[in-house]
Design a protein around this motif. Sequence first.
Motif, PDB file in Angstrom:
ATOM      1  N   VAL A 182       0.869  -1.155  -0.137  1.00 26.80           N
ATOM      2  CA  VAL A 182       0.149  -0.620   0.390  1.00 26.80           C
ATOM      3  C   VAL A 182       1.070   1.565   0.451  1.00 26.80           C
ATOM      4  N   TYR A 183       1.694   1.282   0.464  1.00 27.10           N
ATOM      5  CA  TYR A 183       3.113   2.531   1.054  1.00 27.10           C
ATOM      6  C   TYR A 183       3.740   2.639  -0.691  1.00 27.10           C
ATOM      7  N   ARG A 184       4.007   1.179  -1.282  1.00 26.46           N
ATOM      8  CA  ARG A 184       4.726   1.629  -2.947  1.00 26.46           C
ATOM      9  C   ARG A 184       3.909   1.566  -3.132  1.00 26.46           C
ATOM     10  N   ALA A 185       2.077   1.680  -3.908  1.00 29.32           N
ATOM     11  CA  ALA A 185       1.137   2.850  -4.242  1.00 29.32           C
ATOM     12  C   ALA A 185       1.369   3.882  -4.753  1.00 29.32           C
ATOM     13  N   PHE A 186       2.103   4.012  -2.280  1.00 26.60           N
ATOM     14  CA  PHE A 186       1.894   6.211  -2.439  1.00 26.60           C
ATOM     15  C   PHE A 186       3.233   6.656  -2.787  1.00 26.60           C
ATOM     16  N   GLU A 187       4.540   6.080  -3.277  1.00 23.48           N
ATOM     17  CA  GLU A 187       5.240   6.259  -3.620  1.00 23.48           C
ATOM     18  C   GLU A 187       5.894   7.425  -4.225  1.00 23.48           C
ATOM     19  N   ASP A 188       4.898   7.736  -5.284  1.00 22.81           N
ATOM     20  CA  ASP A 188       4.628   8.906  -6.651  1.00 22.81           C
ATOM     21  C   ASP A 188       4.449  10.178  -5.888  1.00 22.81           C
ATOM     22  N   GLU A 189       3.291  10.192  -4.862  1.00 21.29           N
ATOM     23  CA  GLU A 189       2.278  10.998  -3.732  1.00 21.29           C
ATOM     24  C   GLU A 189       2.928  11.312  -2.790  1.00 21.29           C
ATOM     25  N   CYS A 190       2.587  12.882  -2.493  1.00 16.78           N
ATOM     26  CA  CYS A 190       2.983  13.684  -2.233  1.00 16.78           C
ATOM     27  C   CYS A 190       2.452  13.567  -0.599  1.00 16.78           C
ATOM     28  N   LEU A 191       1.822  12.721  -0.216  1.00 19.49           N
ATOM     29  CA  LEU A 191       0.837  12.143   1.310  1.00 19.49           C
ATOM     30  C   LEU A 191       1.899  10.516   1.047  1.00 19.49           C
ATOM     31  N   THR A 192       1.112  10.553   2.671  1.00 20.29           N
ATOM     32  CA  THR A 192       1.154   8.794   2.855  1.00 20.29           C
ATOM     33  C   THR A 192      -0.578   8.514   2.529  1.00 20.29           C
ATOM     34  N   PRO A 193      -0.359   7.445   3.358  1.00 22.25           N
ATOM     35  CA  PRO A 193      -1.595   6.568   2.495  1.00 22.25           C
ATOM     36  C   PRO A 193      -2.483   7.341   3.880  1.00 22.25           C
ATOM     37  N   SER A 194      -2.013   7.563   4.869  1.00 23.58           N
ATOM     38  CA  SER A 194      -2.356   8.362   6.119  1.00 23.58           C
ATOM     39  C   SER A 194      -3.158   9.477   6.155  1.00 23.58           C
ATOM     40  N   GLU A 195      -2.210  10.188   5.339  1.00 26.49           N
ATOM     41  CA  GLU A 195      -2.295  11.556   5.032  1.00 26.49           C
ATOM     42  C   GLU A 195      -3.078  12.185   4.359  1.00 26.49           C
ATOM     43  N   TYR A 196      -3.366  10.581   3.197  1.00 26.14           N
ATOM     44  CA  TYR A 196      -4.049  10.971   1.831  1.00 26.14           C
ATOM     45  C   TYR A 196      -5.069  11.107   2.841  1.00 26.14           C
ATOM     46  N   ILE A 197      -5.513   9.300   4.124  1.00 31.27           N
ATOM     47  CA  ILE A 197      -7.199   9.332   4.081  1.00 31.27           C
ATOM     48  C   ILE A 197      -7.459  11.183   4.693  1.00 31.27           C
ATOM     49  N   TRP A 198      -6.790  11.946   5.662  1.00 31.56           N
ATOM     50  CA  TRP A 198      -6.879  12.834   6.480  1.00 31.56           C
ATOM     51  C   TRP A 198      -7.440  13.853   5.549  1.00 31.56           C
ATOM     52  N   ASP A 199      -6.564  14.075   4.410  1.00 25.73           N
ATOM     53  CA  ASP A 199      -6.977  14.567   3.869  1.00 25.73           C
ATOM     54  C   ASP A 199      -8.185  15.130   2.909  1.00 25.73           C
ATOM     55  N   ARG A 200      -8.649  13.661   2.173  1.00 25.40           N
ATOM     56  CA  ARG A 200      -9.925  13.877   1.917  1.00 25.40           C
ATOM     57  C   ARG A 200     -10.406  13.904   2.758  1.00 25.40           C
ATOM     58  N   ARG A 201     -10.715  13.778   4.536  1.00 26.82           N
ATOM     59  CA  ARG A 201     -11.704  13.970   5.086  1.00 26.82           C
ATOM     60  C   ARG A 201     -12.205  15.437   5.319  1.00 26.82           C
ATOM     61  N   VAL A 202     -11.148  16.282   5.578  1.00 28.16           N
ATOM     62  CA  VAL A 202     -11.114  17.324   5.232  1.00 28.16           C
ATOM     63  C   VAL A 202     -11.600  17.894   4.514  1.00 28.16           C
ATOM     64  N   GLN A 203     -10.950  17.502   2.974  1.00 27.13           N
ATOM     65  CA  GLN A 203     -12.343  18.153   2.007  1.00 27.13           C
ATOM     66  C   GLN A 203     -13.276  17.811   1.758  1.00 27.13           C
ATOM     67  N   LYS A 204     -13.721  17.011   2.268  1.00 23.46           N
ATOM     68  CA  LYS A 204     -15.190  16.018   2.431  1.00 23.46           C
ATOM     69  C   LYS A 204     -15.431  17.302   3.457  1.00 23.46           C
ATOM     70  N   ALA A 205     -14.926  17.835   4.363  1.00 25.58           N
ATOM     71  CA  ALA A 205     -15.759  18.108   5.328  1.00 25.58           C
ATOM     72  C   ALA A 205     -16.276  19.332   4.657  1.00 25.58           C
ATOM     73  N   ALA A 206     -15.103  20.350   3.774  1.00 23.69           N
ATOM     74  CA  ALA A 206     -15.353  21.391   3.628  1.00 23.69           C
ATOM     75  C   ALA A 206     -16.634  21.947   2.685  1.00 23.69           C
ATOM     76  N   VAL A 207     -16.822  20.378   2.098  1.00 25.45           N
ATOM     77  CA  VAL A 207     -17.984  20.583   0.969  1.00 25.45           C
ATOM     78  C   VAL A 207     -18.854  20.501   1.589  1.00 25.45           C
ATOM     79  N   GLN A 208     -19.056  19.820   3.069  1.00 25.96           N
ATOM     80  CA  GLN A 208     -20.711  19.322   3.893  1.00 25.96           C
ATOM     81  C   GLN A 208     -20.230  21.149   4.753  1.00 25.96           C
ATOM     82  N   LEU A 209     -19.369  21.503   5.006  1.00 22.81           N
ATOM     83  CA  LEU A 209     -19.589  22.914   5.468  1.00 22.81           C
ATOM     84  C   LEU A 209     -20.174  24.422   4.831  1.00 22.81           C
ATOM     85  N   GLN A 210     -19.910  23.968   2.997  1.00 28.02           N
ATOM     86  CA  GLN A 210     -20.669  24.833   2.380  1.00 28.02           C
ATOM     87  C   GLN A 210     -22.564  24.590   2.237  1.00 28.02           C
ATOM     88  N   ALA A 211     -22.671  24.099   3.047  1.00 28.08           N
ATOM     89  CA  ALA A 211     -23.472  23.537   2.213  1.00 28.08           C
ATOM     90  C   ALA A 211     -24.676  22.927   3.941  1.00 28.08           C
TER      91      ALA A 211
END
Length: 314
Positions: free
Chosen positions: A241-270
């Motif tokens: 799983v970590y190898r799949a994220f090698e070319d990303e700017c985030l680790t798998p865990s960081e990606y999870i939390w970043d997506r959660r923040v993005q979803k929260a931002a959408v929900q807050l707008q509504a």
Amino acid sequence: MAAALHRHVDSASGRAFARLARNIFGNVRLDFGTADEDRSRMTSAMLGSCRLTRLEADRHVVFGDHVTAAPEDPDAIKLIVQTEGIASLIQGGLHAPVSRNAVVIYDPSRPYMLTNSTEVRQLLLQLPRHSLPTTAVERLSQPFTAHADKDGMCRILLSLMDSTIHEIDHLDEAGRSSVGQTMIELVRTMIGADLLQARPLTNPLDVLLRRIKDFIDINLERPDLTVSMIARRMGCSVRYVYRAFEDECLTPSEYIWDRRVQKAAVQLQAAGGYAGEISEIAFALGFSSSAHFSRAFRHRYGVSPSQWRKAGMS
């Protein structure tokens, strides 16, 4: 029971089952014989240009002699996998067993007969004919079978279909389209699409990364969404799983939390703006405290969640 439409999901049971099947699959004829048609159930959803369907039914036979008889009938390539029961597909003189660990891909515009000799549970995927190169479609004069125990792409596709149909109500339109496109690319790769006409994902790590991101988006609200859990569901090691994220700017865990923040931002707008709403959104997305959520949100957007909400309401 009559067929029902709940937002993007079609469902039917009992006597309405055959009618919805014809609406979704074209001019098919279902013969239940002495079996109990009332035990039939179907759920179907669009994934961008694809359609994913789950059905449960007593033994029956499907005759697909004139599937595209009318202009409004779907012109799609079809994929079927059995999750329970015994079935077989006959087309072009070839007999193809439908089993739990394999997918059968076929062109339903060519006459076929699908015999479900026991009670069955199946997942079916329809993808537009134009999404596959002509060379690939021409190979479907007879059914094409891929086995999960021999084909990594097949294994990923089966897992993706199963998890998607269970979580379909939690996917927004963009998420559904993304998942559908991933399924198209996996099918293109499995049937050996012409590399000059298609862009299949030939690197297993690229496929795994797309698969992981789709899985994360479906399961953002799960408190047990960890790298270890993702690895188990993907059928690979944590290291992979970590190898799949090698070319990303985030680790798998960081990606999870970043997506959660993005979803929260959408929900807050509504959001409606009542007291405690920000905390409710944060806790629903797995944040352990309002402070944790505020820090992550400010790091991502440069403002606090309350400031973001006020800006969206103004």
